[in-house]
Design a protein around this motif. Structure first.
Motif, short mmCIF file in Angstrom:
data_model
loop_
_atom_site.label_atom_id
_atom_site.label_comp_id
_atom_site.label_asym_id
_atom_site.label_seq_id
_atom_site.Cartn_x
_atom_site.Cartn_y
_atom_site.Cartn_z
N ASN A 237 0.84 -1.20 0.00
CA ASN A 237 0.00 0.00 0.00
C ASN A 237 0.87 1.25 0.00
OD1 ASN A 237 -2.47 -1.10 -0.15
ND2 ASN A 237 -3.03 -0.80 1.99
N LYS A 240 2.05 1.78 -3.35
CA LYS A 240 1.00 2.25 -4.27
C LYS A 240 0.64 3.71 -4.05
CE LYS A 240 -2.19 -1.02 -3.76
NZ LYS A 240 -3.48 -1.70 -3.86
N TYR A 241 0.59 4.11 -2.77
CA TYR A 241 0.02 5.42 -2.47
C TYR A 241 1.06 6.51 -2.14
CZ TYR A 241 -4.11 2.54 -2.55
OH TYR A 241 -5.09 1.66 -2.95
N ASP A 265 4.83 5.95 5.36
CA ASP A 265 5.22 6.38 4.01
C ASP A 265 5.16 7.89 3.91
OD1 ASP A 265 2.60 7.38 3.07
OD2 ASP A 265 1.99 5.29 3.28
N GLY A 269 -1.22 10.90 2.52
CA GLY A 269 -1.92 10.72 3.80
C GLY A 269 -3.37 10.32 3.59
N ILE A 270 -4.06 10.07 4.68
CA ILE A 270 -5.46 9.65 4.60
C ILE A 270 -6.30 10.62 5.43
CG2 ILE A 270 -7.08 7.77 5.15
CD1 ILE A 270 -4.78 5.81 4.79
N TYR A 283 -13.64 -1.63 0.68
CA TYR A 283 -13.67 -0.17 0.66
C TYR A 283 -12.40 0.41 0.04
CZ TYR A 283 -14.47 4.64 1.89
OH TYR A 283 -14.66 6.00 1.82
N ARG A 284 -12.59 1.34 -0.89
CA ARG A 284 -11.46 2.05 -1.48
C ARG A 284 -11.83 3.53 -1.52
NH1 ARG A 284 -9.20 0.49 -6.68
NH2 ARG A 284 -7.26 0.89 -5.58
N SER A 296 -8.01 -4.06 -4.65
CA SER A 296 -9.23 -4.84 -4.45
C SER A 296 -10.03 -4.35 -3.24
CB SER A 296 -8.86 -6.30 -4.23
OG SER A 296 -8.02 -6.40 -3.09
N LEU A 298 -9.27 -5.13 -0.29
CA LEU A 298 -9.24 -6.22 0.69
C LEU A 298 -8.06 -6.11 1.65
CD1 LEU A 298 -10.09 -9.39 -1.44
CD2 LEU A 298 -11.44 -8.39 0.38
N GLY A 299 -6.99 -5.42 1.19
CA GLY A 299 -5.73 -5.42 1.94
C GLY A 299 -5.87 -5.00 3.39
N THR A 324 1.45 8.68 5.74
CA THR A 324 0.61 7.87 6.63
C THR A 324 1.46 6.91 7.45
OG1 THR A 324 -0.96 7.86 4.81
CG2 THR A 324 -1.42 6.34 6.61
N PHE A 326 0.77 3.39 9.69
CA PHE A 326 -0.10 2.37 10.26
C PHE A 326 0.64 1.83 11.48
CE2 PHE A 326 -1.84 2.66 6.06
CZ PHE A 326 -3.20 2.51 6.29
P1 ADP Z 1 -6.62 -1.32 -2.02
O1 ADP Z 1 -5.25 -0.78 -1.78
O2 ADP Z 1 -6.63 -2.62 -2.73
O3 ADP Z 1 -7.53 -0.31 -2.61
P2 ADP Z 1 -6.81 -1.53 0.87
O4 ADP Z 1 -7.83 -2.21 1.72
O5 ADP Z 1 -5.41 -2.00 1.00
O6 ADP Z 1 -7.31 -1.67 -0.61
O7 ADP Z 1 -6.85 0.01 1.18
C1 ADP Z 1 -8.10 0.70 1.24
C2 ADP Z 1 -7.93 2.13 0.81
O8 ADP Z 1 -7.17 2.84 1.79
C3 ADP Z 1 -7.15 2.29 -0.49
O9 ADP Z 1 -8.01 2.23 -1.60
C4 ADP Z 1 -6.50 3.65 -0.33
O10 ADP Z 1 -7.36 4.64 -0.79
C5 ADP Z 1 -6.33 3.82 1.17
N1 ADP Z 1 -4.94 3.56 1.60
C6 ADP Z 1 -4.43 2.40 2.06
N2 ADP Z 1 -3.13 2.53 2.39
C7 ADP Z 1 -2.80 3.82 2.13
C8 ADP Z 1 -1.58 4.60 2.26
N3 ADP Z 1 -0.45 4.06 2.73
N4 ADP Z 1 -1.63 5.91 1.91
C9 ADP Z 1 -2.78 6.46 1.45
N5 ADP Z 1 -3.95 5.78 1.29
C10 ADP Z 1 -3.97 4.48 1.63
#
Ligand code: ADP
Length: 338
Positions: A237, A240-241, A265, A269-270, A283-284, A296, A298-299, A324, A326
Motif C-alpha cells: 500500500n 502504491k500510495y 510512508d 496521507g489519509i 472499501y477504497r 481490491s 481487501l488489503g 501515513t 499504520f
Molecule cells: P486497495 O489498496 O486494494 O484499494 P486496501 O484495503 O489495501 O485496498 O486500502 C483501502 C484504501 O485505503 C485504499 O483504496 C486507499 O485509498 C487507502 N490507503 C491504504 N493505504 C494507504 C496509504 N499508505 N496511503 C494512502 N492511502 C492508503
C-alpha cells in the motif's frame, strides 16, 4: 462509469419509493387519528343530547352534573386510548423504518462495493497475466542480451508476485468470511520474520527504498504466513500510495504501551473522515473513475482481521512531516535472544 451511475440511480429510486411509502403510512396514521377524534366528538355530542332529553338540568341538577362528568371522563378515556395506541403504532412504524432503511442501505453499499471489487479484481487479475505472458513471449521470440533477459524475468516475477498476493487476499477473505481459516500460532521470532520479509520485499520493489528499524529478538505467538501477508499488504500500500523514490519505514520497537510495529510512508496521507472506513471489506477511497491505482479493497480489511486474531490493535496516524503511518500494538510479547 455506466454501472456506478446506474447503481446510484437505483439507490435514488429505492430511497424515493421508501420515503413515499413511509410518508404515506405516517399520514394515514395521522388521518386515522383525526377521524377517531371527530368520531369521539360526535359520540360526545350525541350522548350530551341524549342526557339533556333524559335528565332535566334545572330539575335534577346534581344528577345532571354527575352524568355530565361521567360523559367527559369517557371522552377523555377515548382520547387517551386512541392517542396512546396511535403513538405506540407510530413508534413501531418509525423503529421498523429505521431498521429496514439501515439494512437496505448496508446491503446497497455492500453490493456497490462488490461491483467495484469485481471490476477492480478483473483488471488486477488480467494485467499481471498479460504482462507475464508478453515478457515470456518476448524471451522466446528474440535473442536478447543477458541484461535485457534479466530485466524481463524480474518484471515477470514481480507481476506473478502481485498475482500471488491478490489470490492470497481473495482466498483468505473468503476463508475468514466462512470462518474456515485456522490460525497456526507458534512462538515466533517476529524480529527475524519481519527482517526477512522486508529484504524479500525490497528485492522486488525497486521504486521505493525500504528502511528497516527492527528491535531484535522480539518473540510473539504468531502465524507466520499471516504476519507476512499483513506486512506485504501494508508495504505494498505504501508503494502504491506514495510517490516513487520516497522512503518507506518499517519500525519495530518496545514501548511502555506495548510492542509497536509501524509502517510509514511519505504519500498524501489519509483524511481523518476516511480512517475508520478504509478497514471495511472492499472499501477504497474515491471512485473507480478518479482512482489512479488499482486494488481490491481487501488489503486493510485483512490486515485488521489478522492483527485482531493476533490480539493486537491497529491505528492510522499522520506521518511526520507527511504521509501515513499504520501502527500495530501488541501487549503479549517477549524479548529473548535464544
Ligand atoms: P486497495 O489498496 O486494494 O484499494 P486496501 O484495503 O489495501 O485496498 O486500502 C483501502 C484504501 O485505503 C485504499 O483504496 C486507499 O485509498 C487507502 N490507503 C491504504 N493505504 C494507504 C496509504 N499508505 N496511503 C494512502 N492511502 C492508503
Amino acid at each position: 462509469m455506466k454501472k456506478s451511475s446506474s447503481g446510484l440511480q437505483n439507490s435514488k429510486v429505492i430511497t424515493g419509493v421508501y420515503v413515499f411509502v413511509l410518508s404515506y403510512t405516517v399520514l394515514q396514521l395521522v388521518w386515522w387519528g383525526v377521524l377517531l377524534h371527530q368520531q369521539s366528538r360526535q359520540i360526545a355530542r350525541y350522548e350530551t343530547q341524549e342526557l339533556v332529553h333524559r335528565v332535566h338540568e334545572l330539575n335534577q341538577p346534581a344528577e345532571f352534573m354527575t352524568e355530565m362528568q361521567r360523559l367527559h371522563k369517557e371522552e377523555r378515556m377515548r382520547t387517551f386510548k386512541y392517542v396512546g395506541e396511535g403513538t405506540i403504532f407510530l413508534i413501531l412504524i418509525l423503529a421498523g423504518a429505521v431498521l429496514v432503511y439501515r439494512s437496505v442501505w448496508k446491503q446497497m453499499r455492500l453490493s456497490r462495493q462488490q461491483q467495484n471489487f469485481m471490476m477492480a479484481v478483473t483488471h488486477e487479475l488480467k494485467s499481471p497475466i498479460a504482462a507475464a505472458k508478453l515478457n515470456l513471449e518476448t524471451l522466446r521470440k528474440h535473442k536478447l542480451d543477458e541484461e535485457k533477459q534479466l530485466k524481463l524475468l524480474n518484471n515477470t516475477i514481480r507481476e506473478t508476485n502481485r498475482l500471488d498476493q491478490l489470490c492470497n487476499n481473495i482466498l483468505l477473505a473468503s476463508q475468514f468470511e466462512h470462518q474456515k481459516y485456522e490460525l497456526f500460532l507458534e512462538f515466533t521470532d517476529l524480529s527475524r520474520l519481519l527482517s526477512t520479509g522486508i529484504e524479500e520485499l525490497q528485492s522486488r520493489i525497486a521504486s521505493h527504498p525500504i528502511r528497516a528499524d527492527i528491535f531484535p529478538h522480539v518473540w510473539l505467538q504468531a502465524d507466520k504466513f499471516m504476519i507476512q501477508l499483513m506486512l506485504n499488504n501494508l508495504v505494498e500500500n505504501a508503494v502504491k500510495y506514495a510517490p516513487k523514490g520516497t522512503e518507506i519505514t518499517v519500525r519495530l520497537r518496545t514501548t511502555e504501551e506495548g510492542l509497536k510495529l509501524t509502517v510509514s510512508d511519505e504519500g498524501e496521507g489519509i483524511a481523518p473522515e476516511e480512517r475508520s472506513k478504509i478497514f471495511l471489506k472492499f472499501y477504497r477511497i474515491g471512485n473507480e473513475n478518479t482512482r489512479k491505482s488499482k486494488g481490491s479493497g481487501l488489503g486493510l480489511y485483512l490486515t485488521r482481521r489478522i492483527v485482531e486474531q493476533h490480539r493486537g490493535t491497529i491505528e492510522v496516524k499522520d506521518n511526520q512531516p507527511k504521509g501515513t503511518t499504520f501502527e500495530i500494538t501488541w501487549n503479549d510479547y517477549s524479548v529473548q535472544s535464544v
